[in-house]
Each structure stands twice: as structure tokens, then as C-alpha cells.
Design a protein around this motif. Structure first.
Motif, PDB file in Angstrom:
ATOM      1  N   PHE A 300       0.735  -1.157  -0.187  1.00 20.77           N
ATOM      2  CA  PHE A 300       0.055  -0.056   0.008  1.00 20.77           C
ATOM      3  C   PHE A 300       0.823   1.249   0.213  1.00 20.77           C
ATOM      4  N   ALA A 301       1.905   1.291   0.961  1.00 16.88           N
ATOM      5  CA  ALA A 301       2.714   2.397   0.957  1.00 16.88           C
ATOM      6  C   ALA A 301       3.643   2.587  -0.427  1.00 16.88           C
ATOM      7  N   LEU A 302       3.883   1.571  -0.792  1.00 19.81           N
ATOM      8  CA  LEU A 302       4.984   1.958  -2.055  1.00 19.81           C
ATOM      9  C   LEU A 302       3.785   2.252  -3.243  1.00 19.81           C
ATOM     10  N   ASN A 303       2.604   1.565  -3.237  1.00 18.72           N
ATOM     11  CA  ASN A 303       1.783   1.985  -4.665  1.00 18.72           C
ATOM     12  C   ASN A 303       1.248   3.284  -4.371  1.00 18.72           C
ATOM     13  N   ASN A 304       1.195   4.036  -3.168  1.00 19.29           N
ATOM     14  CA  ASN A 304       0.576   5.177  -2.699  1.00 19.29           C
ATOM     15  C   ASN A 304       1.631   6.147  -3.249  1.00 19.29           C
ATOM     16  N   TRP A 305       2.997   5.855  -3.001  1.00 15.13           N
ATOM     17  CA  TRP A 305       4.199   6.810  -3.346  1.00 15.13           C
ATOM     18  C   TRP A 305       4.237   6.791  -4.772  1.00 15.13           C
ATOM     19  N   LEU A 306       4.419   5.504  -5.385  1.00 20.08           N
ATOM     20  CA  LEU A 306       4.795   5.378  -6.822  1.00 20.08           C
ATOM     21  C   LEU A 306       3.889   5.219  -7.717  1.00 20.08           C
ATOM     22  N   THR A 307       3.036   3.880  -7.729  1.00 20.55           N
ATOM     23  CA  THR A 307       2.106   3.750  -8.595  1.00 20.55           C
ATOM     24  C   THR A 307       0.947   5.118  -8.897  1.00 20.55           C
ATOM     25  N   TYR A 308       0.481   5.238  -7.661  1.00 19.68           N
ATOM     26  CA  TYR A 308      -0.658   6.353  -7.732  1.00 19.68           C
ATOM     27  C   TYR A 308      -0.045   7.632  -7.184  1.00 19.68           C
ATOM     28  N   PHE A 325      -7.620  -0.948   0.980  1.00 19.16           N
ATOM     29  CA  PHE A 325      -6.620  -1.941   0.394  1.00 19.16           C
ATOM     30  C   PHE A 325      -6.340  -3.111   0.972  1.00 19.16           C
ATOM     31  N   THR A 326      -6.450  -3.158   2.113  1.00 21.07           N
ATOM     32  CA  THR A 326      -6.547  -4.356   2.911  1.00 21.07           C
ATOM     33  C   THR A 326      -7.744  -5.388   2.601  1.00 21.07           C
ATOM     34  N   LEU A 327      -8.837  -4.443   2.746  1.00 20.72           N
ATOM     35  CA  LEU A 327     -10.297  -5.217   2.239  1.00 20.72           C
ATOM     36  C   LEU A 327     -10.144  -5.783   0.907  1.00 20.72           C
ATOM     37  N   VAL A 328      -9.767  -5.003  -0.123  1.00 22.26           N
ATOM     38  CA  VAL A 328      -9.519  -5.555  -1.581  1.00 22.26           C
ATOM     39  C   VAL A 328      -8.612  -6.567  -1.682  1.00 22.26           C
ATOM     40  N   GLY A 361      -6.003 -13.001  -9.221  1.00 23.83           N
ATOM     41  CA  GLY A 361      -5.828 -11.988  -7.884  1.00 23.83           C
ATOM     42  C   GLY A 361      -5.133 -10.522  -8.200  1.00 23.83           C
ATOM     43  N   ALA A 362      -4.221 -10.806  -9.033  1.00 22.78           N
ATOM     44  CA  ALA A 362      -3.207  -9.409  -9.187  1.00 22.78           C
ATOM     45  C   ALA A 362      -4.268  -8.693 -10.054  1.00 22.78           C
ATOM     46  N   VAL A 363      -4.990  -9.293 -11.073  1.00 22.06           N
ATOM     47  CA  VAL A 363      -5.969  -8.177 -11.762  1.00 22.06           C
ATOM     48  C   VAL A 363      -6.953  -7.786 -10.887  1.00 22.06           C
ATOM     49  N   TYR A 366      -5.326  -5.097  -8.710  1.00 23.47           N
ATOM     50  CA  TYR A 366      -5.157  -3.585  -9.252  1.00 23.47           C
ATOM     51  C   TYR A 366      -6.646  -2.985  -9.809  1.00 23.47           C
ATOM     52  N   ALA A 367      -7.617  -3.534 -10.289  1.00 28.55           N
ATOM     53  CA  ALA A 367      -8.639  -2.973 -10.837  1.00 28.55           C
ATOM     54  C   ALA A 367      -9.522  -2.400  -9.666  1.00 28.55           C
ATOM     55  N   ALA A 368      -9.713  -3.313  -8.674  1.00 27.39           N
ATOM     56  CA  ALA A 368     -10.572  -2.882  -7.457  1.00 27.39           C
ATOM     57  C   ALA A 368      -9.798  -1.693  -6.367  1.00 27.39           C
ATOM     58  N   SER A 369      -8.577  -1.628  -6.593  1.00 27.92           N
ATOM     59  CA  SER A 369      -7.831  -0.685  -5.736  1.00 27.92           C
ATOM     60  C   SER A 369      -7.767   0.606  -6.551  1.00 27.92           C
ATOM     61  N   SER A 370      -7.707   0.657  -7.661  1.00 30.37           N
ATOM     62  CA  SER A 370      -7.541   1.738  -8.483  1.00 30.37           C
ATOM     63  C   SER A 370      -9.057   2.331  -8.393  1.00 30.37           C
ATOM     64  N   PHE A 371     -10.196   1.539  -8.419  1.00 32.15           N
ATOM     65  CA  PHE A 371     -11.722   1.892  -8.223  1.00 32.15           C
ATOM     66  C   PHE A 371     -11.851   2.582  -6.816  1.00 32.15           C
TER      67      PHE A 371
END
Length: 377
Positions: A300-308, A325-328, A361-363, A366-371
Motif C-alpha cells: 500500500f505504501a509503495l503503491n501510494n508513493w509510486l504507482t498512484y 486496500f486491505t479489504l480489496v 488475484g493480481a488483476v 489492481y482494478a479494485a484498488s484503482s476504483f
């Protein structure tokens, strides 16, 4: 029935007004002290032409927006677009270009490093038939100015890489200083990724046809005020843009980053499991539970800083984001196990079932956390 609206043959407000010829798009982020000097320089360079300046601000906190608004109240040729919940140089410039009706658009930085004096030559080149006219540092007569030799070498290397995706030969596809026909931009927009800083490269690579390019050399100047926005993300975003163009956008650049973070998270999970199990001496269930929790926090922390990066969460939003994110990821884990079991029962090959479950799981993650987690404001 109301009578249809009829406009006068010569609307009085338009009788003596020359048509708008050029829109200069200026992305800003904390550039307050450069606003007035840049507008004065543009006014000198573009004297005799009908033009407007469109500032697109990504949430400045230094008074940039207020400075622009103060000027815009006195000048109708200055406009401001405030962006909320999204950031990024390329998308800011595109929004500015979409917000004008001028037939020709220009991109110039707010930091005064681009030489506005060549704008008339760039504009004239487009009027003469070019789709895009580029201010170049690398053609004869151009220069990177006071750049250190190491930075010049890096820029030249990145320029050579760009040749893989551009559809026309350009000496400086990394330039952020150019003038283009707006209809050429509109044609390319559906295919543009909007990743990172290199909008010219994105435009050239995304156009449905090779664009006619003219070049005008100039010397890159030192920043006049404020601080540079370049950081470690620039090189990564550039590589993602190239990858997006090479693959034709088959895999979104953001998804590639998300999967890379997930792979790093798996390493964190296994490392933590080994330490807690064999180093601390916890039981497997407790060790695995803590390792999974740590990997989720890491992801979560790395995606928040990098991906998003353009939707980065802060404060209470960060905590809410971690919860969603944990729920997703929890739902994704359930789906992953179910798919793995279904495929294993069908094929009886453990690694095939494992890969199938991991892919689903990866797809999903990605899709759910983006939304849900990093949805646009």
C-alpha cells in the motif's frame, strides 16, 4: 411555442475582434514568482499576434493560483485551470489544449528555461504547414546551456531510446517546448498515455499518422525562480511511457508498476516469514499472519508513493486507503484460492493452478484498488 433563438448577423461583441490564433499552455506547480515575468516575456515575443495564456495548476500552495487570478481579472487573454485530485505535467498540458478554441497550441514551462523569443518562429512554421514545430536543444545552433556533462549524456541517451517509438525523426523528442496544430493533437489524444513529463514524445508516438515536424534551435536557460520538479520518478515514468508505446498500450503503465510492487511485496512477505518463523520462533500461523500484514502495508505504501503518485493519499485519507486496500486484497486472496483450486482440480498441475490464481488475484487487486482506494476525486 417559443420562437427559435436567432443570432444577429454581426454580433456586436465580435465585430472588431481579431480571431484567436494561438493558445500558450503553461503548467504550474508552485511557480508564483515566475508568473508575471513569463507573461511579460510572452507579451514581448508575441506582439502583433492574437494569443491567450492558459495556466493549468496542479494545486500550488505558494500563491501561484492567486497571482494568476489577480492578473486574469485585468486581462481576458489570461486564464487559469485549477486541477483537483490529479497531477502530472503531460495531462495538465493536454487539459489546457482541450480548453481552448485556438487552431494552434503551444507548450512552454513556467520556469523561464524555454526561450519564448522563438515562439513566433515556431508559430510561423506551423502556419506554413508543419503539424508540430519543436524548440530543440540538439539541432545546430541549440544548446543545453549550463547543464553538467553527465546530465547532457543522460538526456542524449534518453533521446536515442525515444527513436524506438517516434514515427518521425526529431532531434529533441524530449523537448517540452513546442507548437502544434490543435487538430493534430486532437487526433492523437485517444491514443496518448499522459504518463510523465514527455508530452511531445507521447504526441509523436500516438498520432495515427506521421506528423510533419519543423525544428527551431534554442539555448536552454537556468531556472529563474522556484524549485525544480524533477525527481527520481522522472526516469521511471519515461521508461513506462516507452513501454506503453512499444506494447501499443496493451498493458497499462500503471498496472505494470502495480505488479512490480506486488512482486516486491512477495519478497517482503517471504523475508518477514523467515525472520519471524526461524529467527523469532513464532508459530507458522502467527508468523504468516504478521508477514502478510507487513506485505500489505508495504504494498500500500509503495503503491501510494509510486504507482498512484498523481492520486497520493495523505493524512486521514491515507488510513482510510490502507483499510480499503486491505479489504480489496482480502477479497482478492479469497478469489485467488478459489480459482487456484478450480484450475488444479481440472488440470492436476499445482503450478498451473497457482499461476492462474495469482493472475486473477493480481488483476482484481489492481482494478479494485484503482476504483476504491485510489479513485479519482
Amino acid at each position: 411555442m417559443n420562437a427559435p433563438l436567432r443570432l444577429p448577423a454581426r454580433p456586436y461583441a465580435l465585430v472588431d475582434i481579431r480571431p484567436l490564433a494561438l493558445a500558450v499552455i503553461i503548467p504550474t506547480l508552485n511557480e508564483r514568482d515566475n508568473v508575471a515575468p513569463l507573461l511579460q516575456a510572452l507579451a514581448r515575443a508575441l506582439a502583433g499576434r492574437e494569443w491567450e495564456a492558459i495556466f493549468v495548476d496542479d494545486g500550488s500552495t505558494d500563491g501561484t493560483q492567486e497571482a494568476i487570478e489577480a492578473i486574469a481579472r485585468e486581462r481576458r487573454d489570461v486564464r487559469l485551470i485549477r486541477r483537483h485530485g490529479r497531477r502530472g505535467l503531460s495531462t495538465a498540458i493536454l487539459e489546457g489544449m482541450m480548453a481552448t478554441t485556438a487552431p494552434v497550441v503551444a507548450s512552454i514551462d513556467a520556469d523561464m528555461q524555454h526561450d519564448e523569443a522563438i515562439l513566433p518562429r515556431l508559430h510561423d512554421a506551423v502556419l506554413a504547414g508543419a503539424d508540430v514545430a519543436v524548440g530543440t536543444r540538439y539541432a545546430k545552433g541549440g544548446s543545453c546551456g549550463e547543464w553538467e556533462a553527465s546530465r547532457v549524456r543522460k538526456s542524449e541517451f534518453a533521446t536515442r531510446l525515444a527513436a524506438v517509438v517516434t514515427k518521425t525523426r526529431v532531434s529533441d523528442p524530449m523537448s517540452g517546448f513546442f507548437v502544434a496544430r490543435r487538430d493534430a493533437v486532437l487526433d492523437a489524444v485517444p491514443n496518448m498515455s499522459g504518463v510523465g513529463f514527455k508530452i511531445l514524445l507521447d504526441l509523436l508516438a500516438s498520432s495515427p499518422r506521421p506528423l510533419a515536424v519543423a525544428e527551431v534551435p534554442y539555448t536552454f536557460r537556468p531556472r529563474q525562480a522556484g524549485e525544480s520538479k524533477l525527481d527520481s520518478m522522472v526516469a521511471l515514468e519515461y521508461l513506462l511511457l516507452l513501454l506503453d508505446k512499444v506494447t501499443g498500450g496493451a498493458i497499462p503503465a500503471r498496472m505494470i508498476l502495480f505488479l512490480a510492487v506486488g512482486a516486491a511485496g512477495l519478497i517482503v512477505n517471504l523475508g518477514a516469514l523467515d525472520m519471524l518463523l526461524n529467527g523469532v520462533g513464532l508459530g507458522f500461523r502467527a508468523a504468516q499472519t504478521m508477514a502478510v500484514a507487513l506485505s500489505i502495508l508495504f504494498n500500500f505504501a509503495l503503491n501510494n508513493w509510486l504507482t498512484y503518485n498523481d492520486r497520493r493519499l495523505r493524512g486521514l485519507a491515507w488510513l482510510r486507503g490502507l483499510a480499503t486496500f486491505t479489504l480489496v486484497c482480502g477479497i482478492g486472496a479469497i478469489a485467488q484460492v478459489g480459482i487456484s483450486e478450480m484450475v488444479y482440480d481440472e488440470r492436476r498441475v499445482w503450478w498451473v493452478g497457482g499461476l492462474a490464481g495469482a493472475a486473477v488475484g493480481a488483476v482484481w487487486n489492481y482494478a479494485a484498488s484503482s476504483f476504491v482506494t485510489w479513485r479519482r476525486a
